[in-house]
Structures are given as C-alpha cells and as structure tokens.
Design an enzyme around this catalytic site. Structure first.
Site, PDB file in Angstrom:
ATOM      1  N   CYS A 150      41.192  41.050  27.997  1.00  0.00           N
ATOM      2  CA  CYS A 150      41.898  41.899  27.053  1.00  0.00           C
ATOM      3  C   CYS A 150      42.630  43.036  27.744  1.00  0.00           C
ATOM      4  O   CYS A 150      42.409  44.187  27.453  1.00  0.00           O
ATOM      5  CB  CYS A 150      40.893  42.459  26.029  1.00  0.00           C
ATOM      6  SG  CYS A 150      41.659  43.060  24.541  1.00  0.00           S
TER       7      CYS A 150
ATOM      8  N   CYS B  12      45.217  40.870  22.646  1.00  0.00           N
ATOM      9  CA  CYS B  12      44.321  41.848  22.051  1.00  0.00           C
ATOM     10  C   CYS B  12      44.569  43.214  22.670  1.00  0.00           C
ATOM     11  O   CYS B  12      45.250  43.326  23.680  1.00  0.00           O
ATOM     12  CB  CYS B  12      42.871  41.423  22.270  1.00  0.00           C
ATOM     13  SG  CYS B  12      42.525  41.019  23.984  1.00  0.00           S
TER      14      CYS B  12
END
Ligand code: ZNA
Length: 258
Positions: A76, A159
């Site tokens: 992420c 994300c």
C-alpha cells in the site's frame, strides 16, 4: 526487410521474445529479488495468447493464464496513475521514492512500450513484425487488451493516497476513452483509497487549456465526489515544475523561484 538502416515501424517490436524474457529476468533478479516467477513460462503463455489469433481478436481473458503467474499485489504505497503525461510520469518516478506505477509491477515492467500482434488475416501463428493495427481500428487489440487487464488489476489494489498526473495542455485531459478514464477510475475502491490527489501539468510555454477548475477535469472531480472519494487538485505542483525546469532551464518561467 532492412539491414542496418532505419527500422520499419508499426509492427511487432523486433526481438520481442528476448526483450520479454530478458526484462522478466531483470525484474526478478535485480529489481525485485523477492519476487518468484517462471520467465520462460511467462513467454510461453504470452505467445499462446497472441500468436494463434488474428491481429484484432485478442481479448483480456486470453491473457488470463499469463496473468495468473504474474501476481500484481503491490503493497500500500503511493500509487501513481497518469494519462497523456508519460514524460512527467517517468521524471517523477525516477526522482520520487516509493511512488508506484503500473510500470513498476512485473507485467507493466515487462511490456512497457512494446508492440505486438498476430498476423491480420489467417492464423498460421507467429507474430507480425511488419505491421500491427492501430488501437482505434480494433477493440480487441492485443496490446490494449493486455493493458486493460493490467490496469484493472493495478487499480483494484490501489490503496492509501493515490496521485493522478493529467495533461493541462490538451483538450479532454480526462478522457472517458483513455485507460485511466475507462478502466482505472472505475476500478478504484473508495473504501481502500484515502485521498485522490490530482496534479495537472501543462507545458511550460502552454497551451494552458485545462485546469482544476476548467474543462474535463471538473467532470472528473464531480465523478470522484459522487463516488465518495476524498480528493485534492493542484494546478502548479512545484515539484513537477522543477522537473520541467531541469529539462528546459532557459524557459522564462524558470528564471524565478515561482
Ligand atoms: N506502459 C505502457 O506501455 C502502457 C501503460 C500502455 C497502456 C496503458 N498503460 C497504463 S494505463 C498506464 O500505466 C497508466 O496508468 C494508464 C494510462 O493510460 P491512458 O489513460 O490511456 O493514458 P495514455 O497516455 O493515453 O496511454 C498510456 C500509454 O499507452 C501511452 O504512453 C502509449 O504507450 C500507450 N497508448 C495509448 N494509446 C495508444 C497507445 N499506444 C498505441 N496506440 C494508441 N492508440
């Protein structure tokens, strides 16, 4: 066709097999050594998807087996998307650490800027090194199909904070027909994405056509809002401006620190 002169343009990239296998080994050996992948098998499944089909009939699903051995699970960190801003993307990712583009994943790295297609008419197999169709002339173009699938996988896993680089010197900077507008935007998950940071970058000497408050980017912001994303939009990102000024230090707008 030609020896030692100018290459003929428009067909499958010469030495495609060596480039694909070589880039794959480069990626798993030097760039991301923790990554496991059978590079010979990548080529085999790629060739199996493309070569037996005519040049306008390779669909996303035909690459499914190849994608299954090239996982795209990025951690992420900062995801970077771009549309009509290749130079800016390349300069930005070279200098900024931990910015992650599709071209940093194995599949994006291996196929970046390559061209390929089977033969147009019959399907005797093999690649056509002389000519490939334009994307616009066939919906199931082997190159665009691969990028549609890769872009979808990439965007689905995005994300945290994501950045989108858009070109303010063109009309339709946000284009619903582009990969970003047609695939990536729809695949982003508002529950996984913290913020969408739009950065609009124009050529130093213009034209200055679109901005955060002008043109298609306004539509993009509206779509983001409707889908529940938090967002920011920057017209004159100083870091991007400095990159442009490194390339073109003589430009009048680069003579002052503004
Ligand atoms: N690295 C690549 O070669 C590549 C990457 C090709 C296609 C898509 N992508 C993804 S999608 C990239 O990582 C970005 O996140 C997304 C940008 O796609 P876009 O919004 O359609 O932006 P773009 O600037 O129009 O296209 C991106 C790249 O795709 C270009 O630099 C070209 O290499 C290629 N491309 C786009 N349209 C065509 C094309 N190549 C040949 N014919 C076209 N009509």
């Amino acid at each position: 066709l030609l020896c030692c002169g100018w290459k003929s343009e428009g067909g499958t990239t010469p030495n495609l097999k060596s480039i694909v296998i070589g880039r794959c080994y480069n990626y798993i050996t030097l760039i991301n050594p923790t990554f496991r992948c059978d590079c010979e098998e990548v080529w085999r499944l790629f060739e199996e998807a493309v070569a037996p089909r005519s040049s306008c009939s390779v669909q996303e699903k035909d690459y499914q087996e190849m994608f299954s051995i090239m996982p795209q699970n990025s951690p992420c960190h900062q995801f970077l998307f771009w549309s009509k801003t290749r130079w800016t993307m390349e300069a930005y990712t070279t200098l900024m650490e931990r910015v992650h583009t599709l071209e940093d994943t194995l599949v994006g790295y291996v196929f970046n800027q390559l061209v390929w297609c089977g033969h147009q008419q019959h399907t005797g197999g093999g690649f056509d090194f002389d000519s490939c169709p334009e994307w616009s002339t066939c919906p199931d173009h082997p190159v665009s199909s691969l990028w549609r699938q890769a872009s979808q996988n990439f965007a689905e896993t995005a994300c945290g904070n994501i950045t989108v680089l858009l070109n303010g010197s063109i009309h339709s900077a946000f284009n619903r027909d582009s990969m970003f507008g047609s695939v990536e935007l729809n695949s982003l998950n508002p529950r996984m994405v913290e913020y969408v940071h739009l950065k609009v970058v124009s050529n130093l000497r213009g034209p200055f056509i679109e901005s955060c408050s002008r043109g298609s980017i306004v539509d993009l912001i509206h779509i983001l809002q409707t889908r529940g994303f938090r967002w920011t939009c920057t017209d004159n990102d100083l870091n991007l401006k400095m990159l442009q000024c490194i390339r073109d230090p003589q430009d009048a707008s680069c003579q002052t620190c503004s």
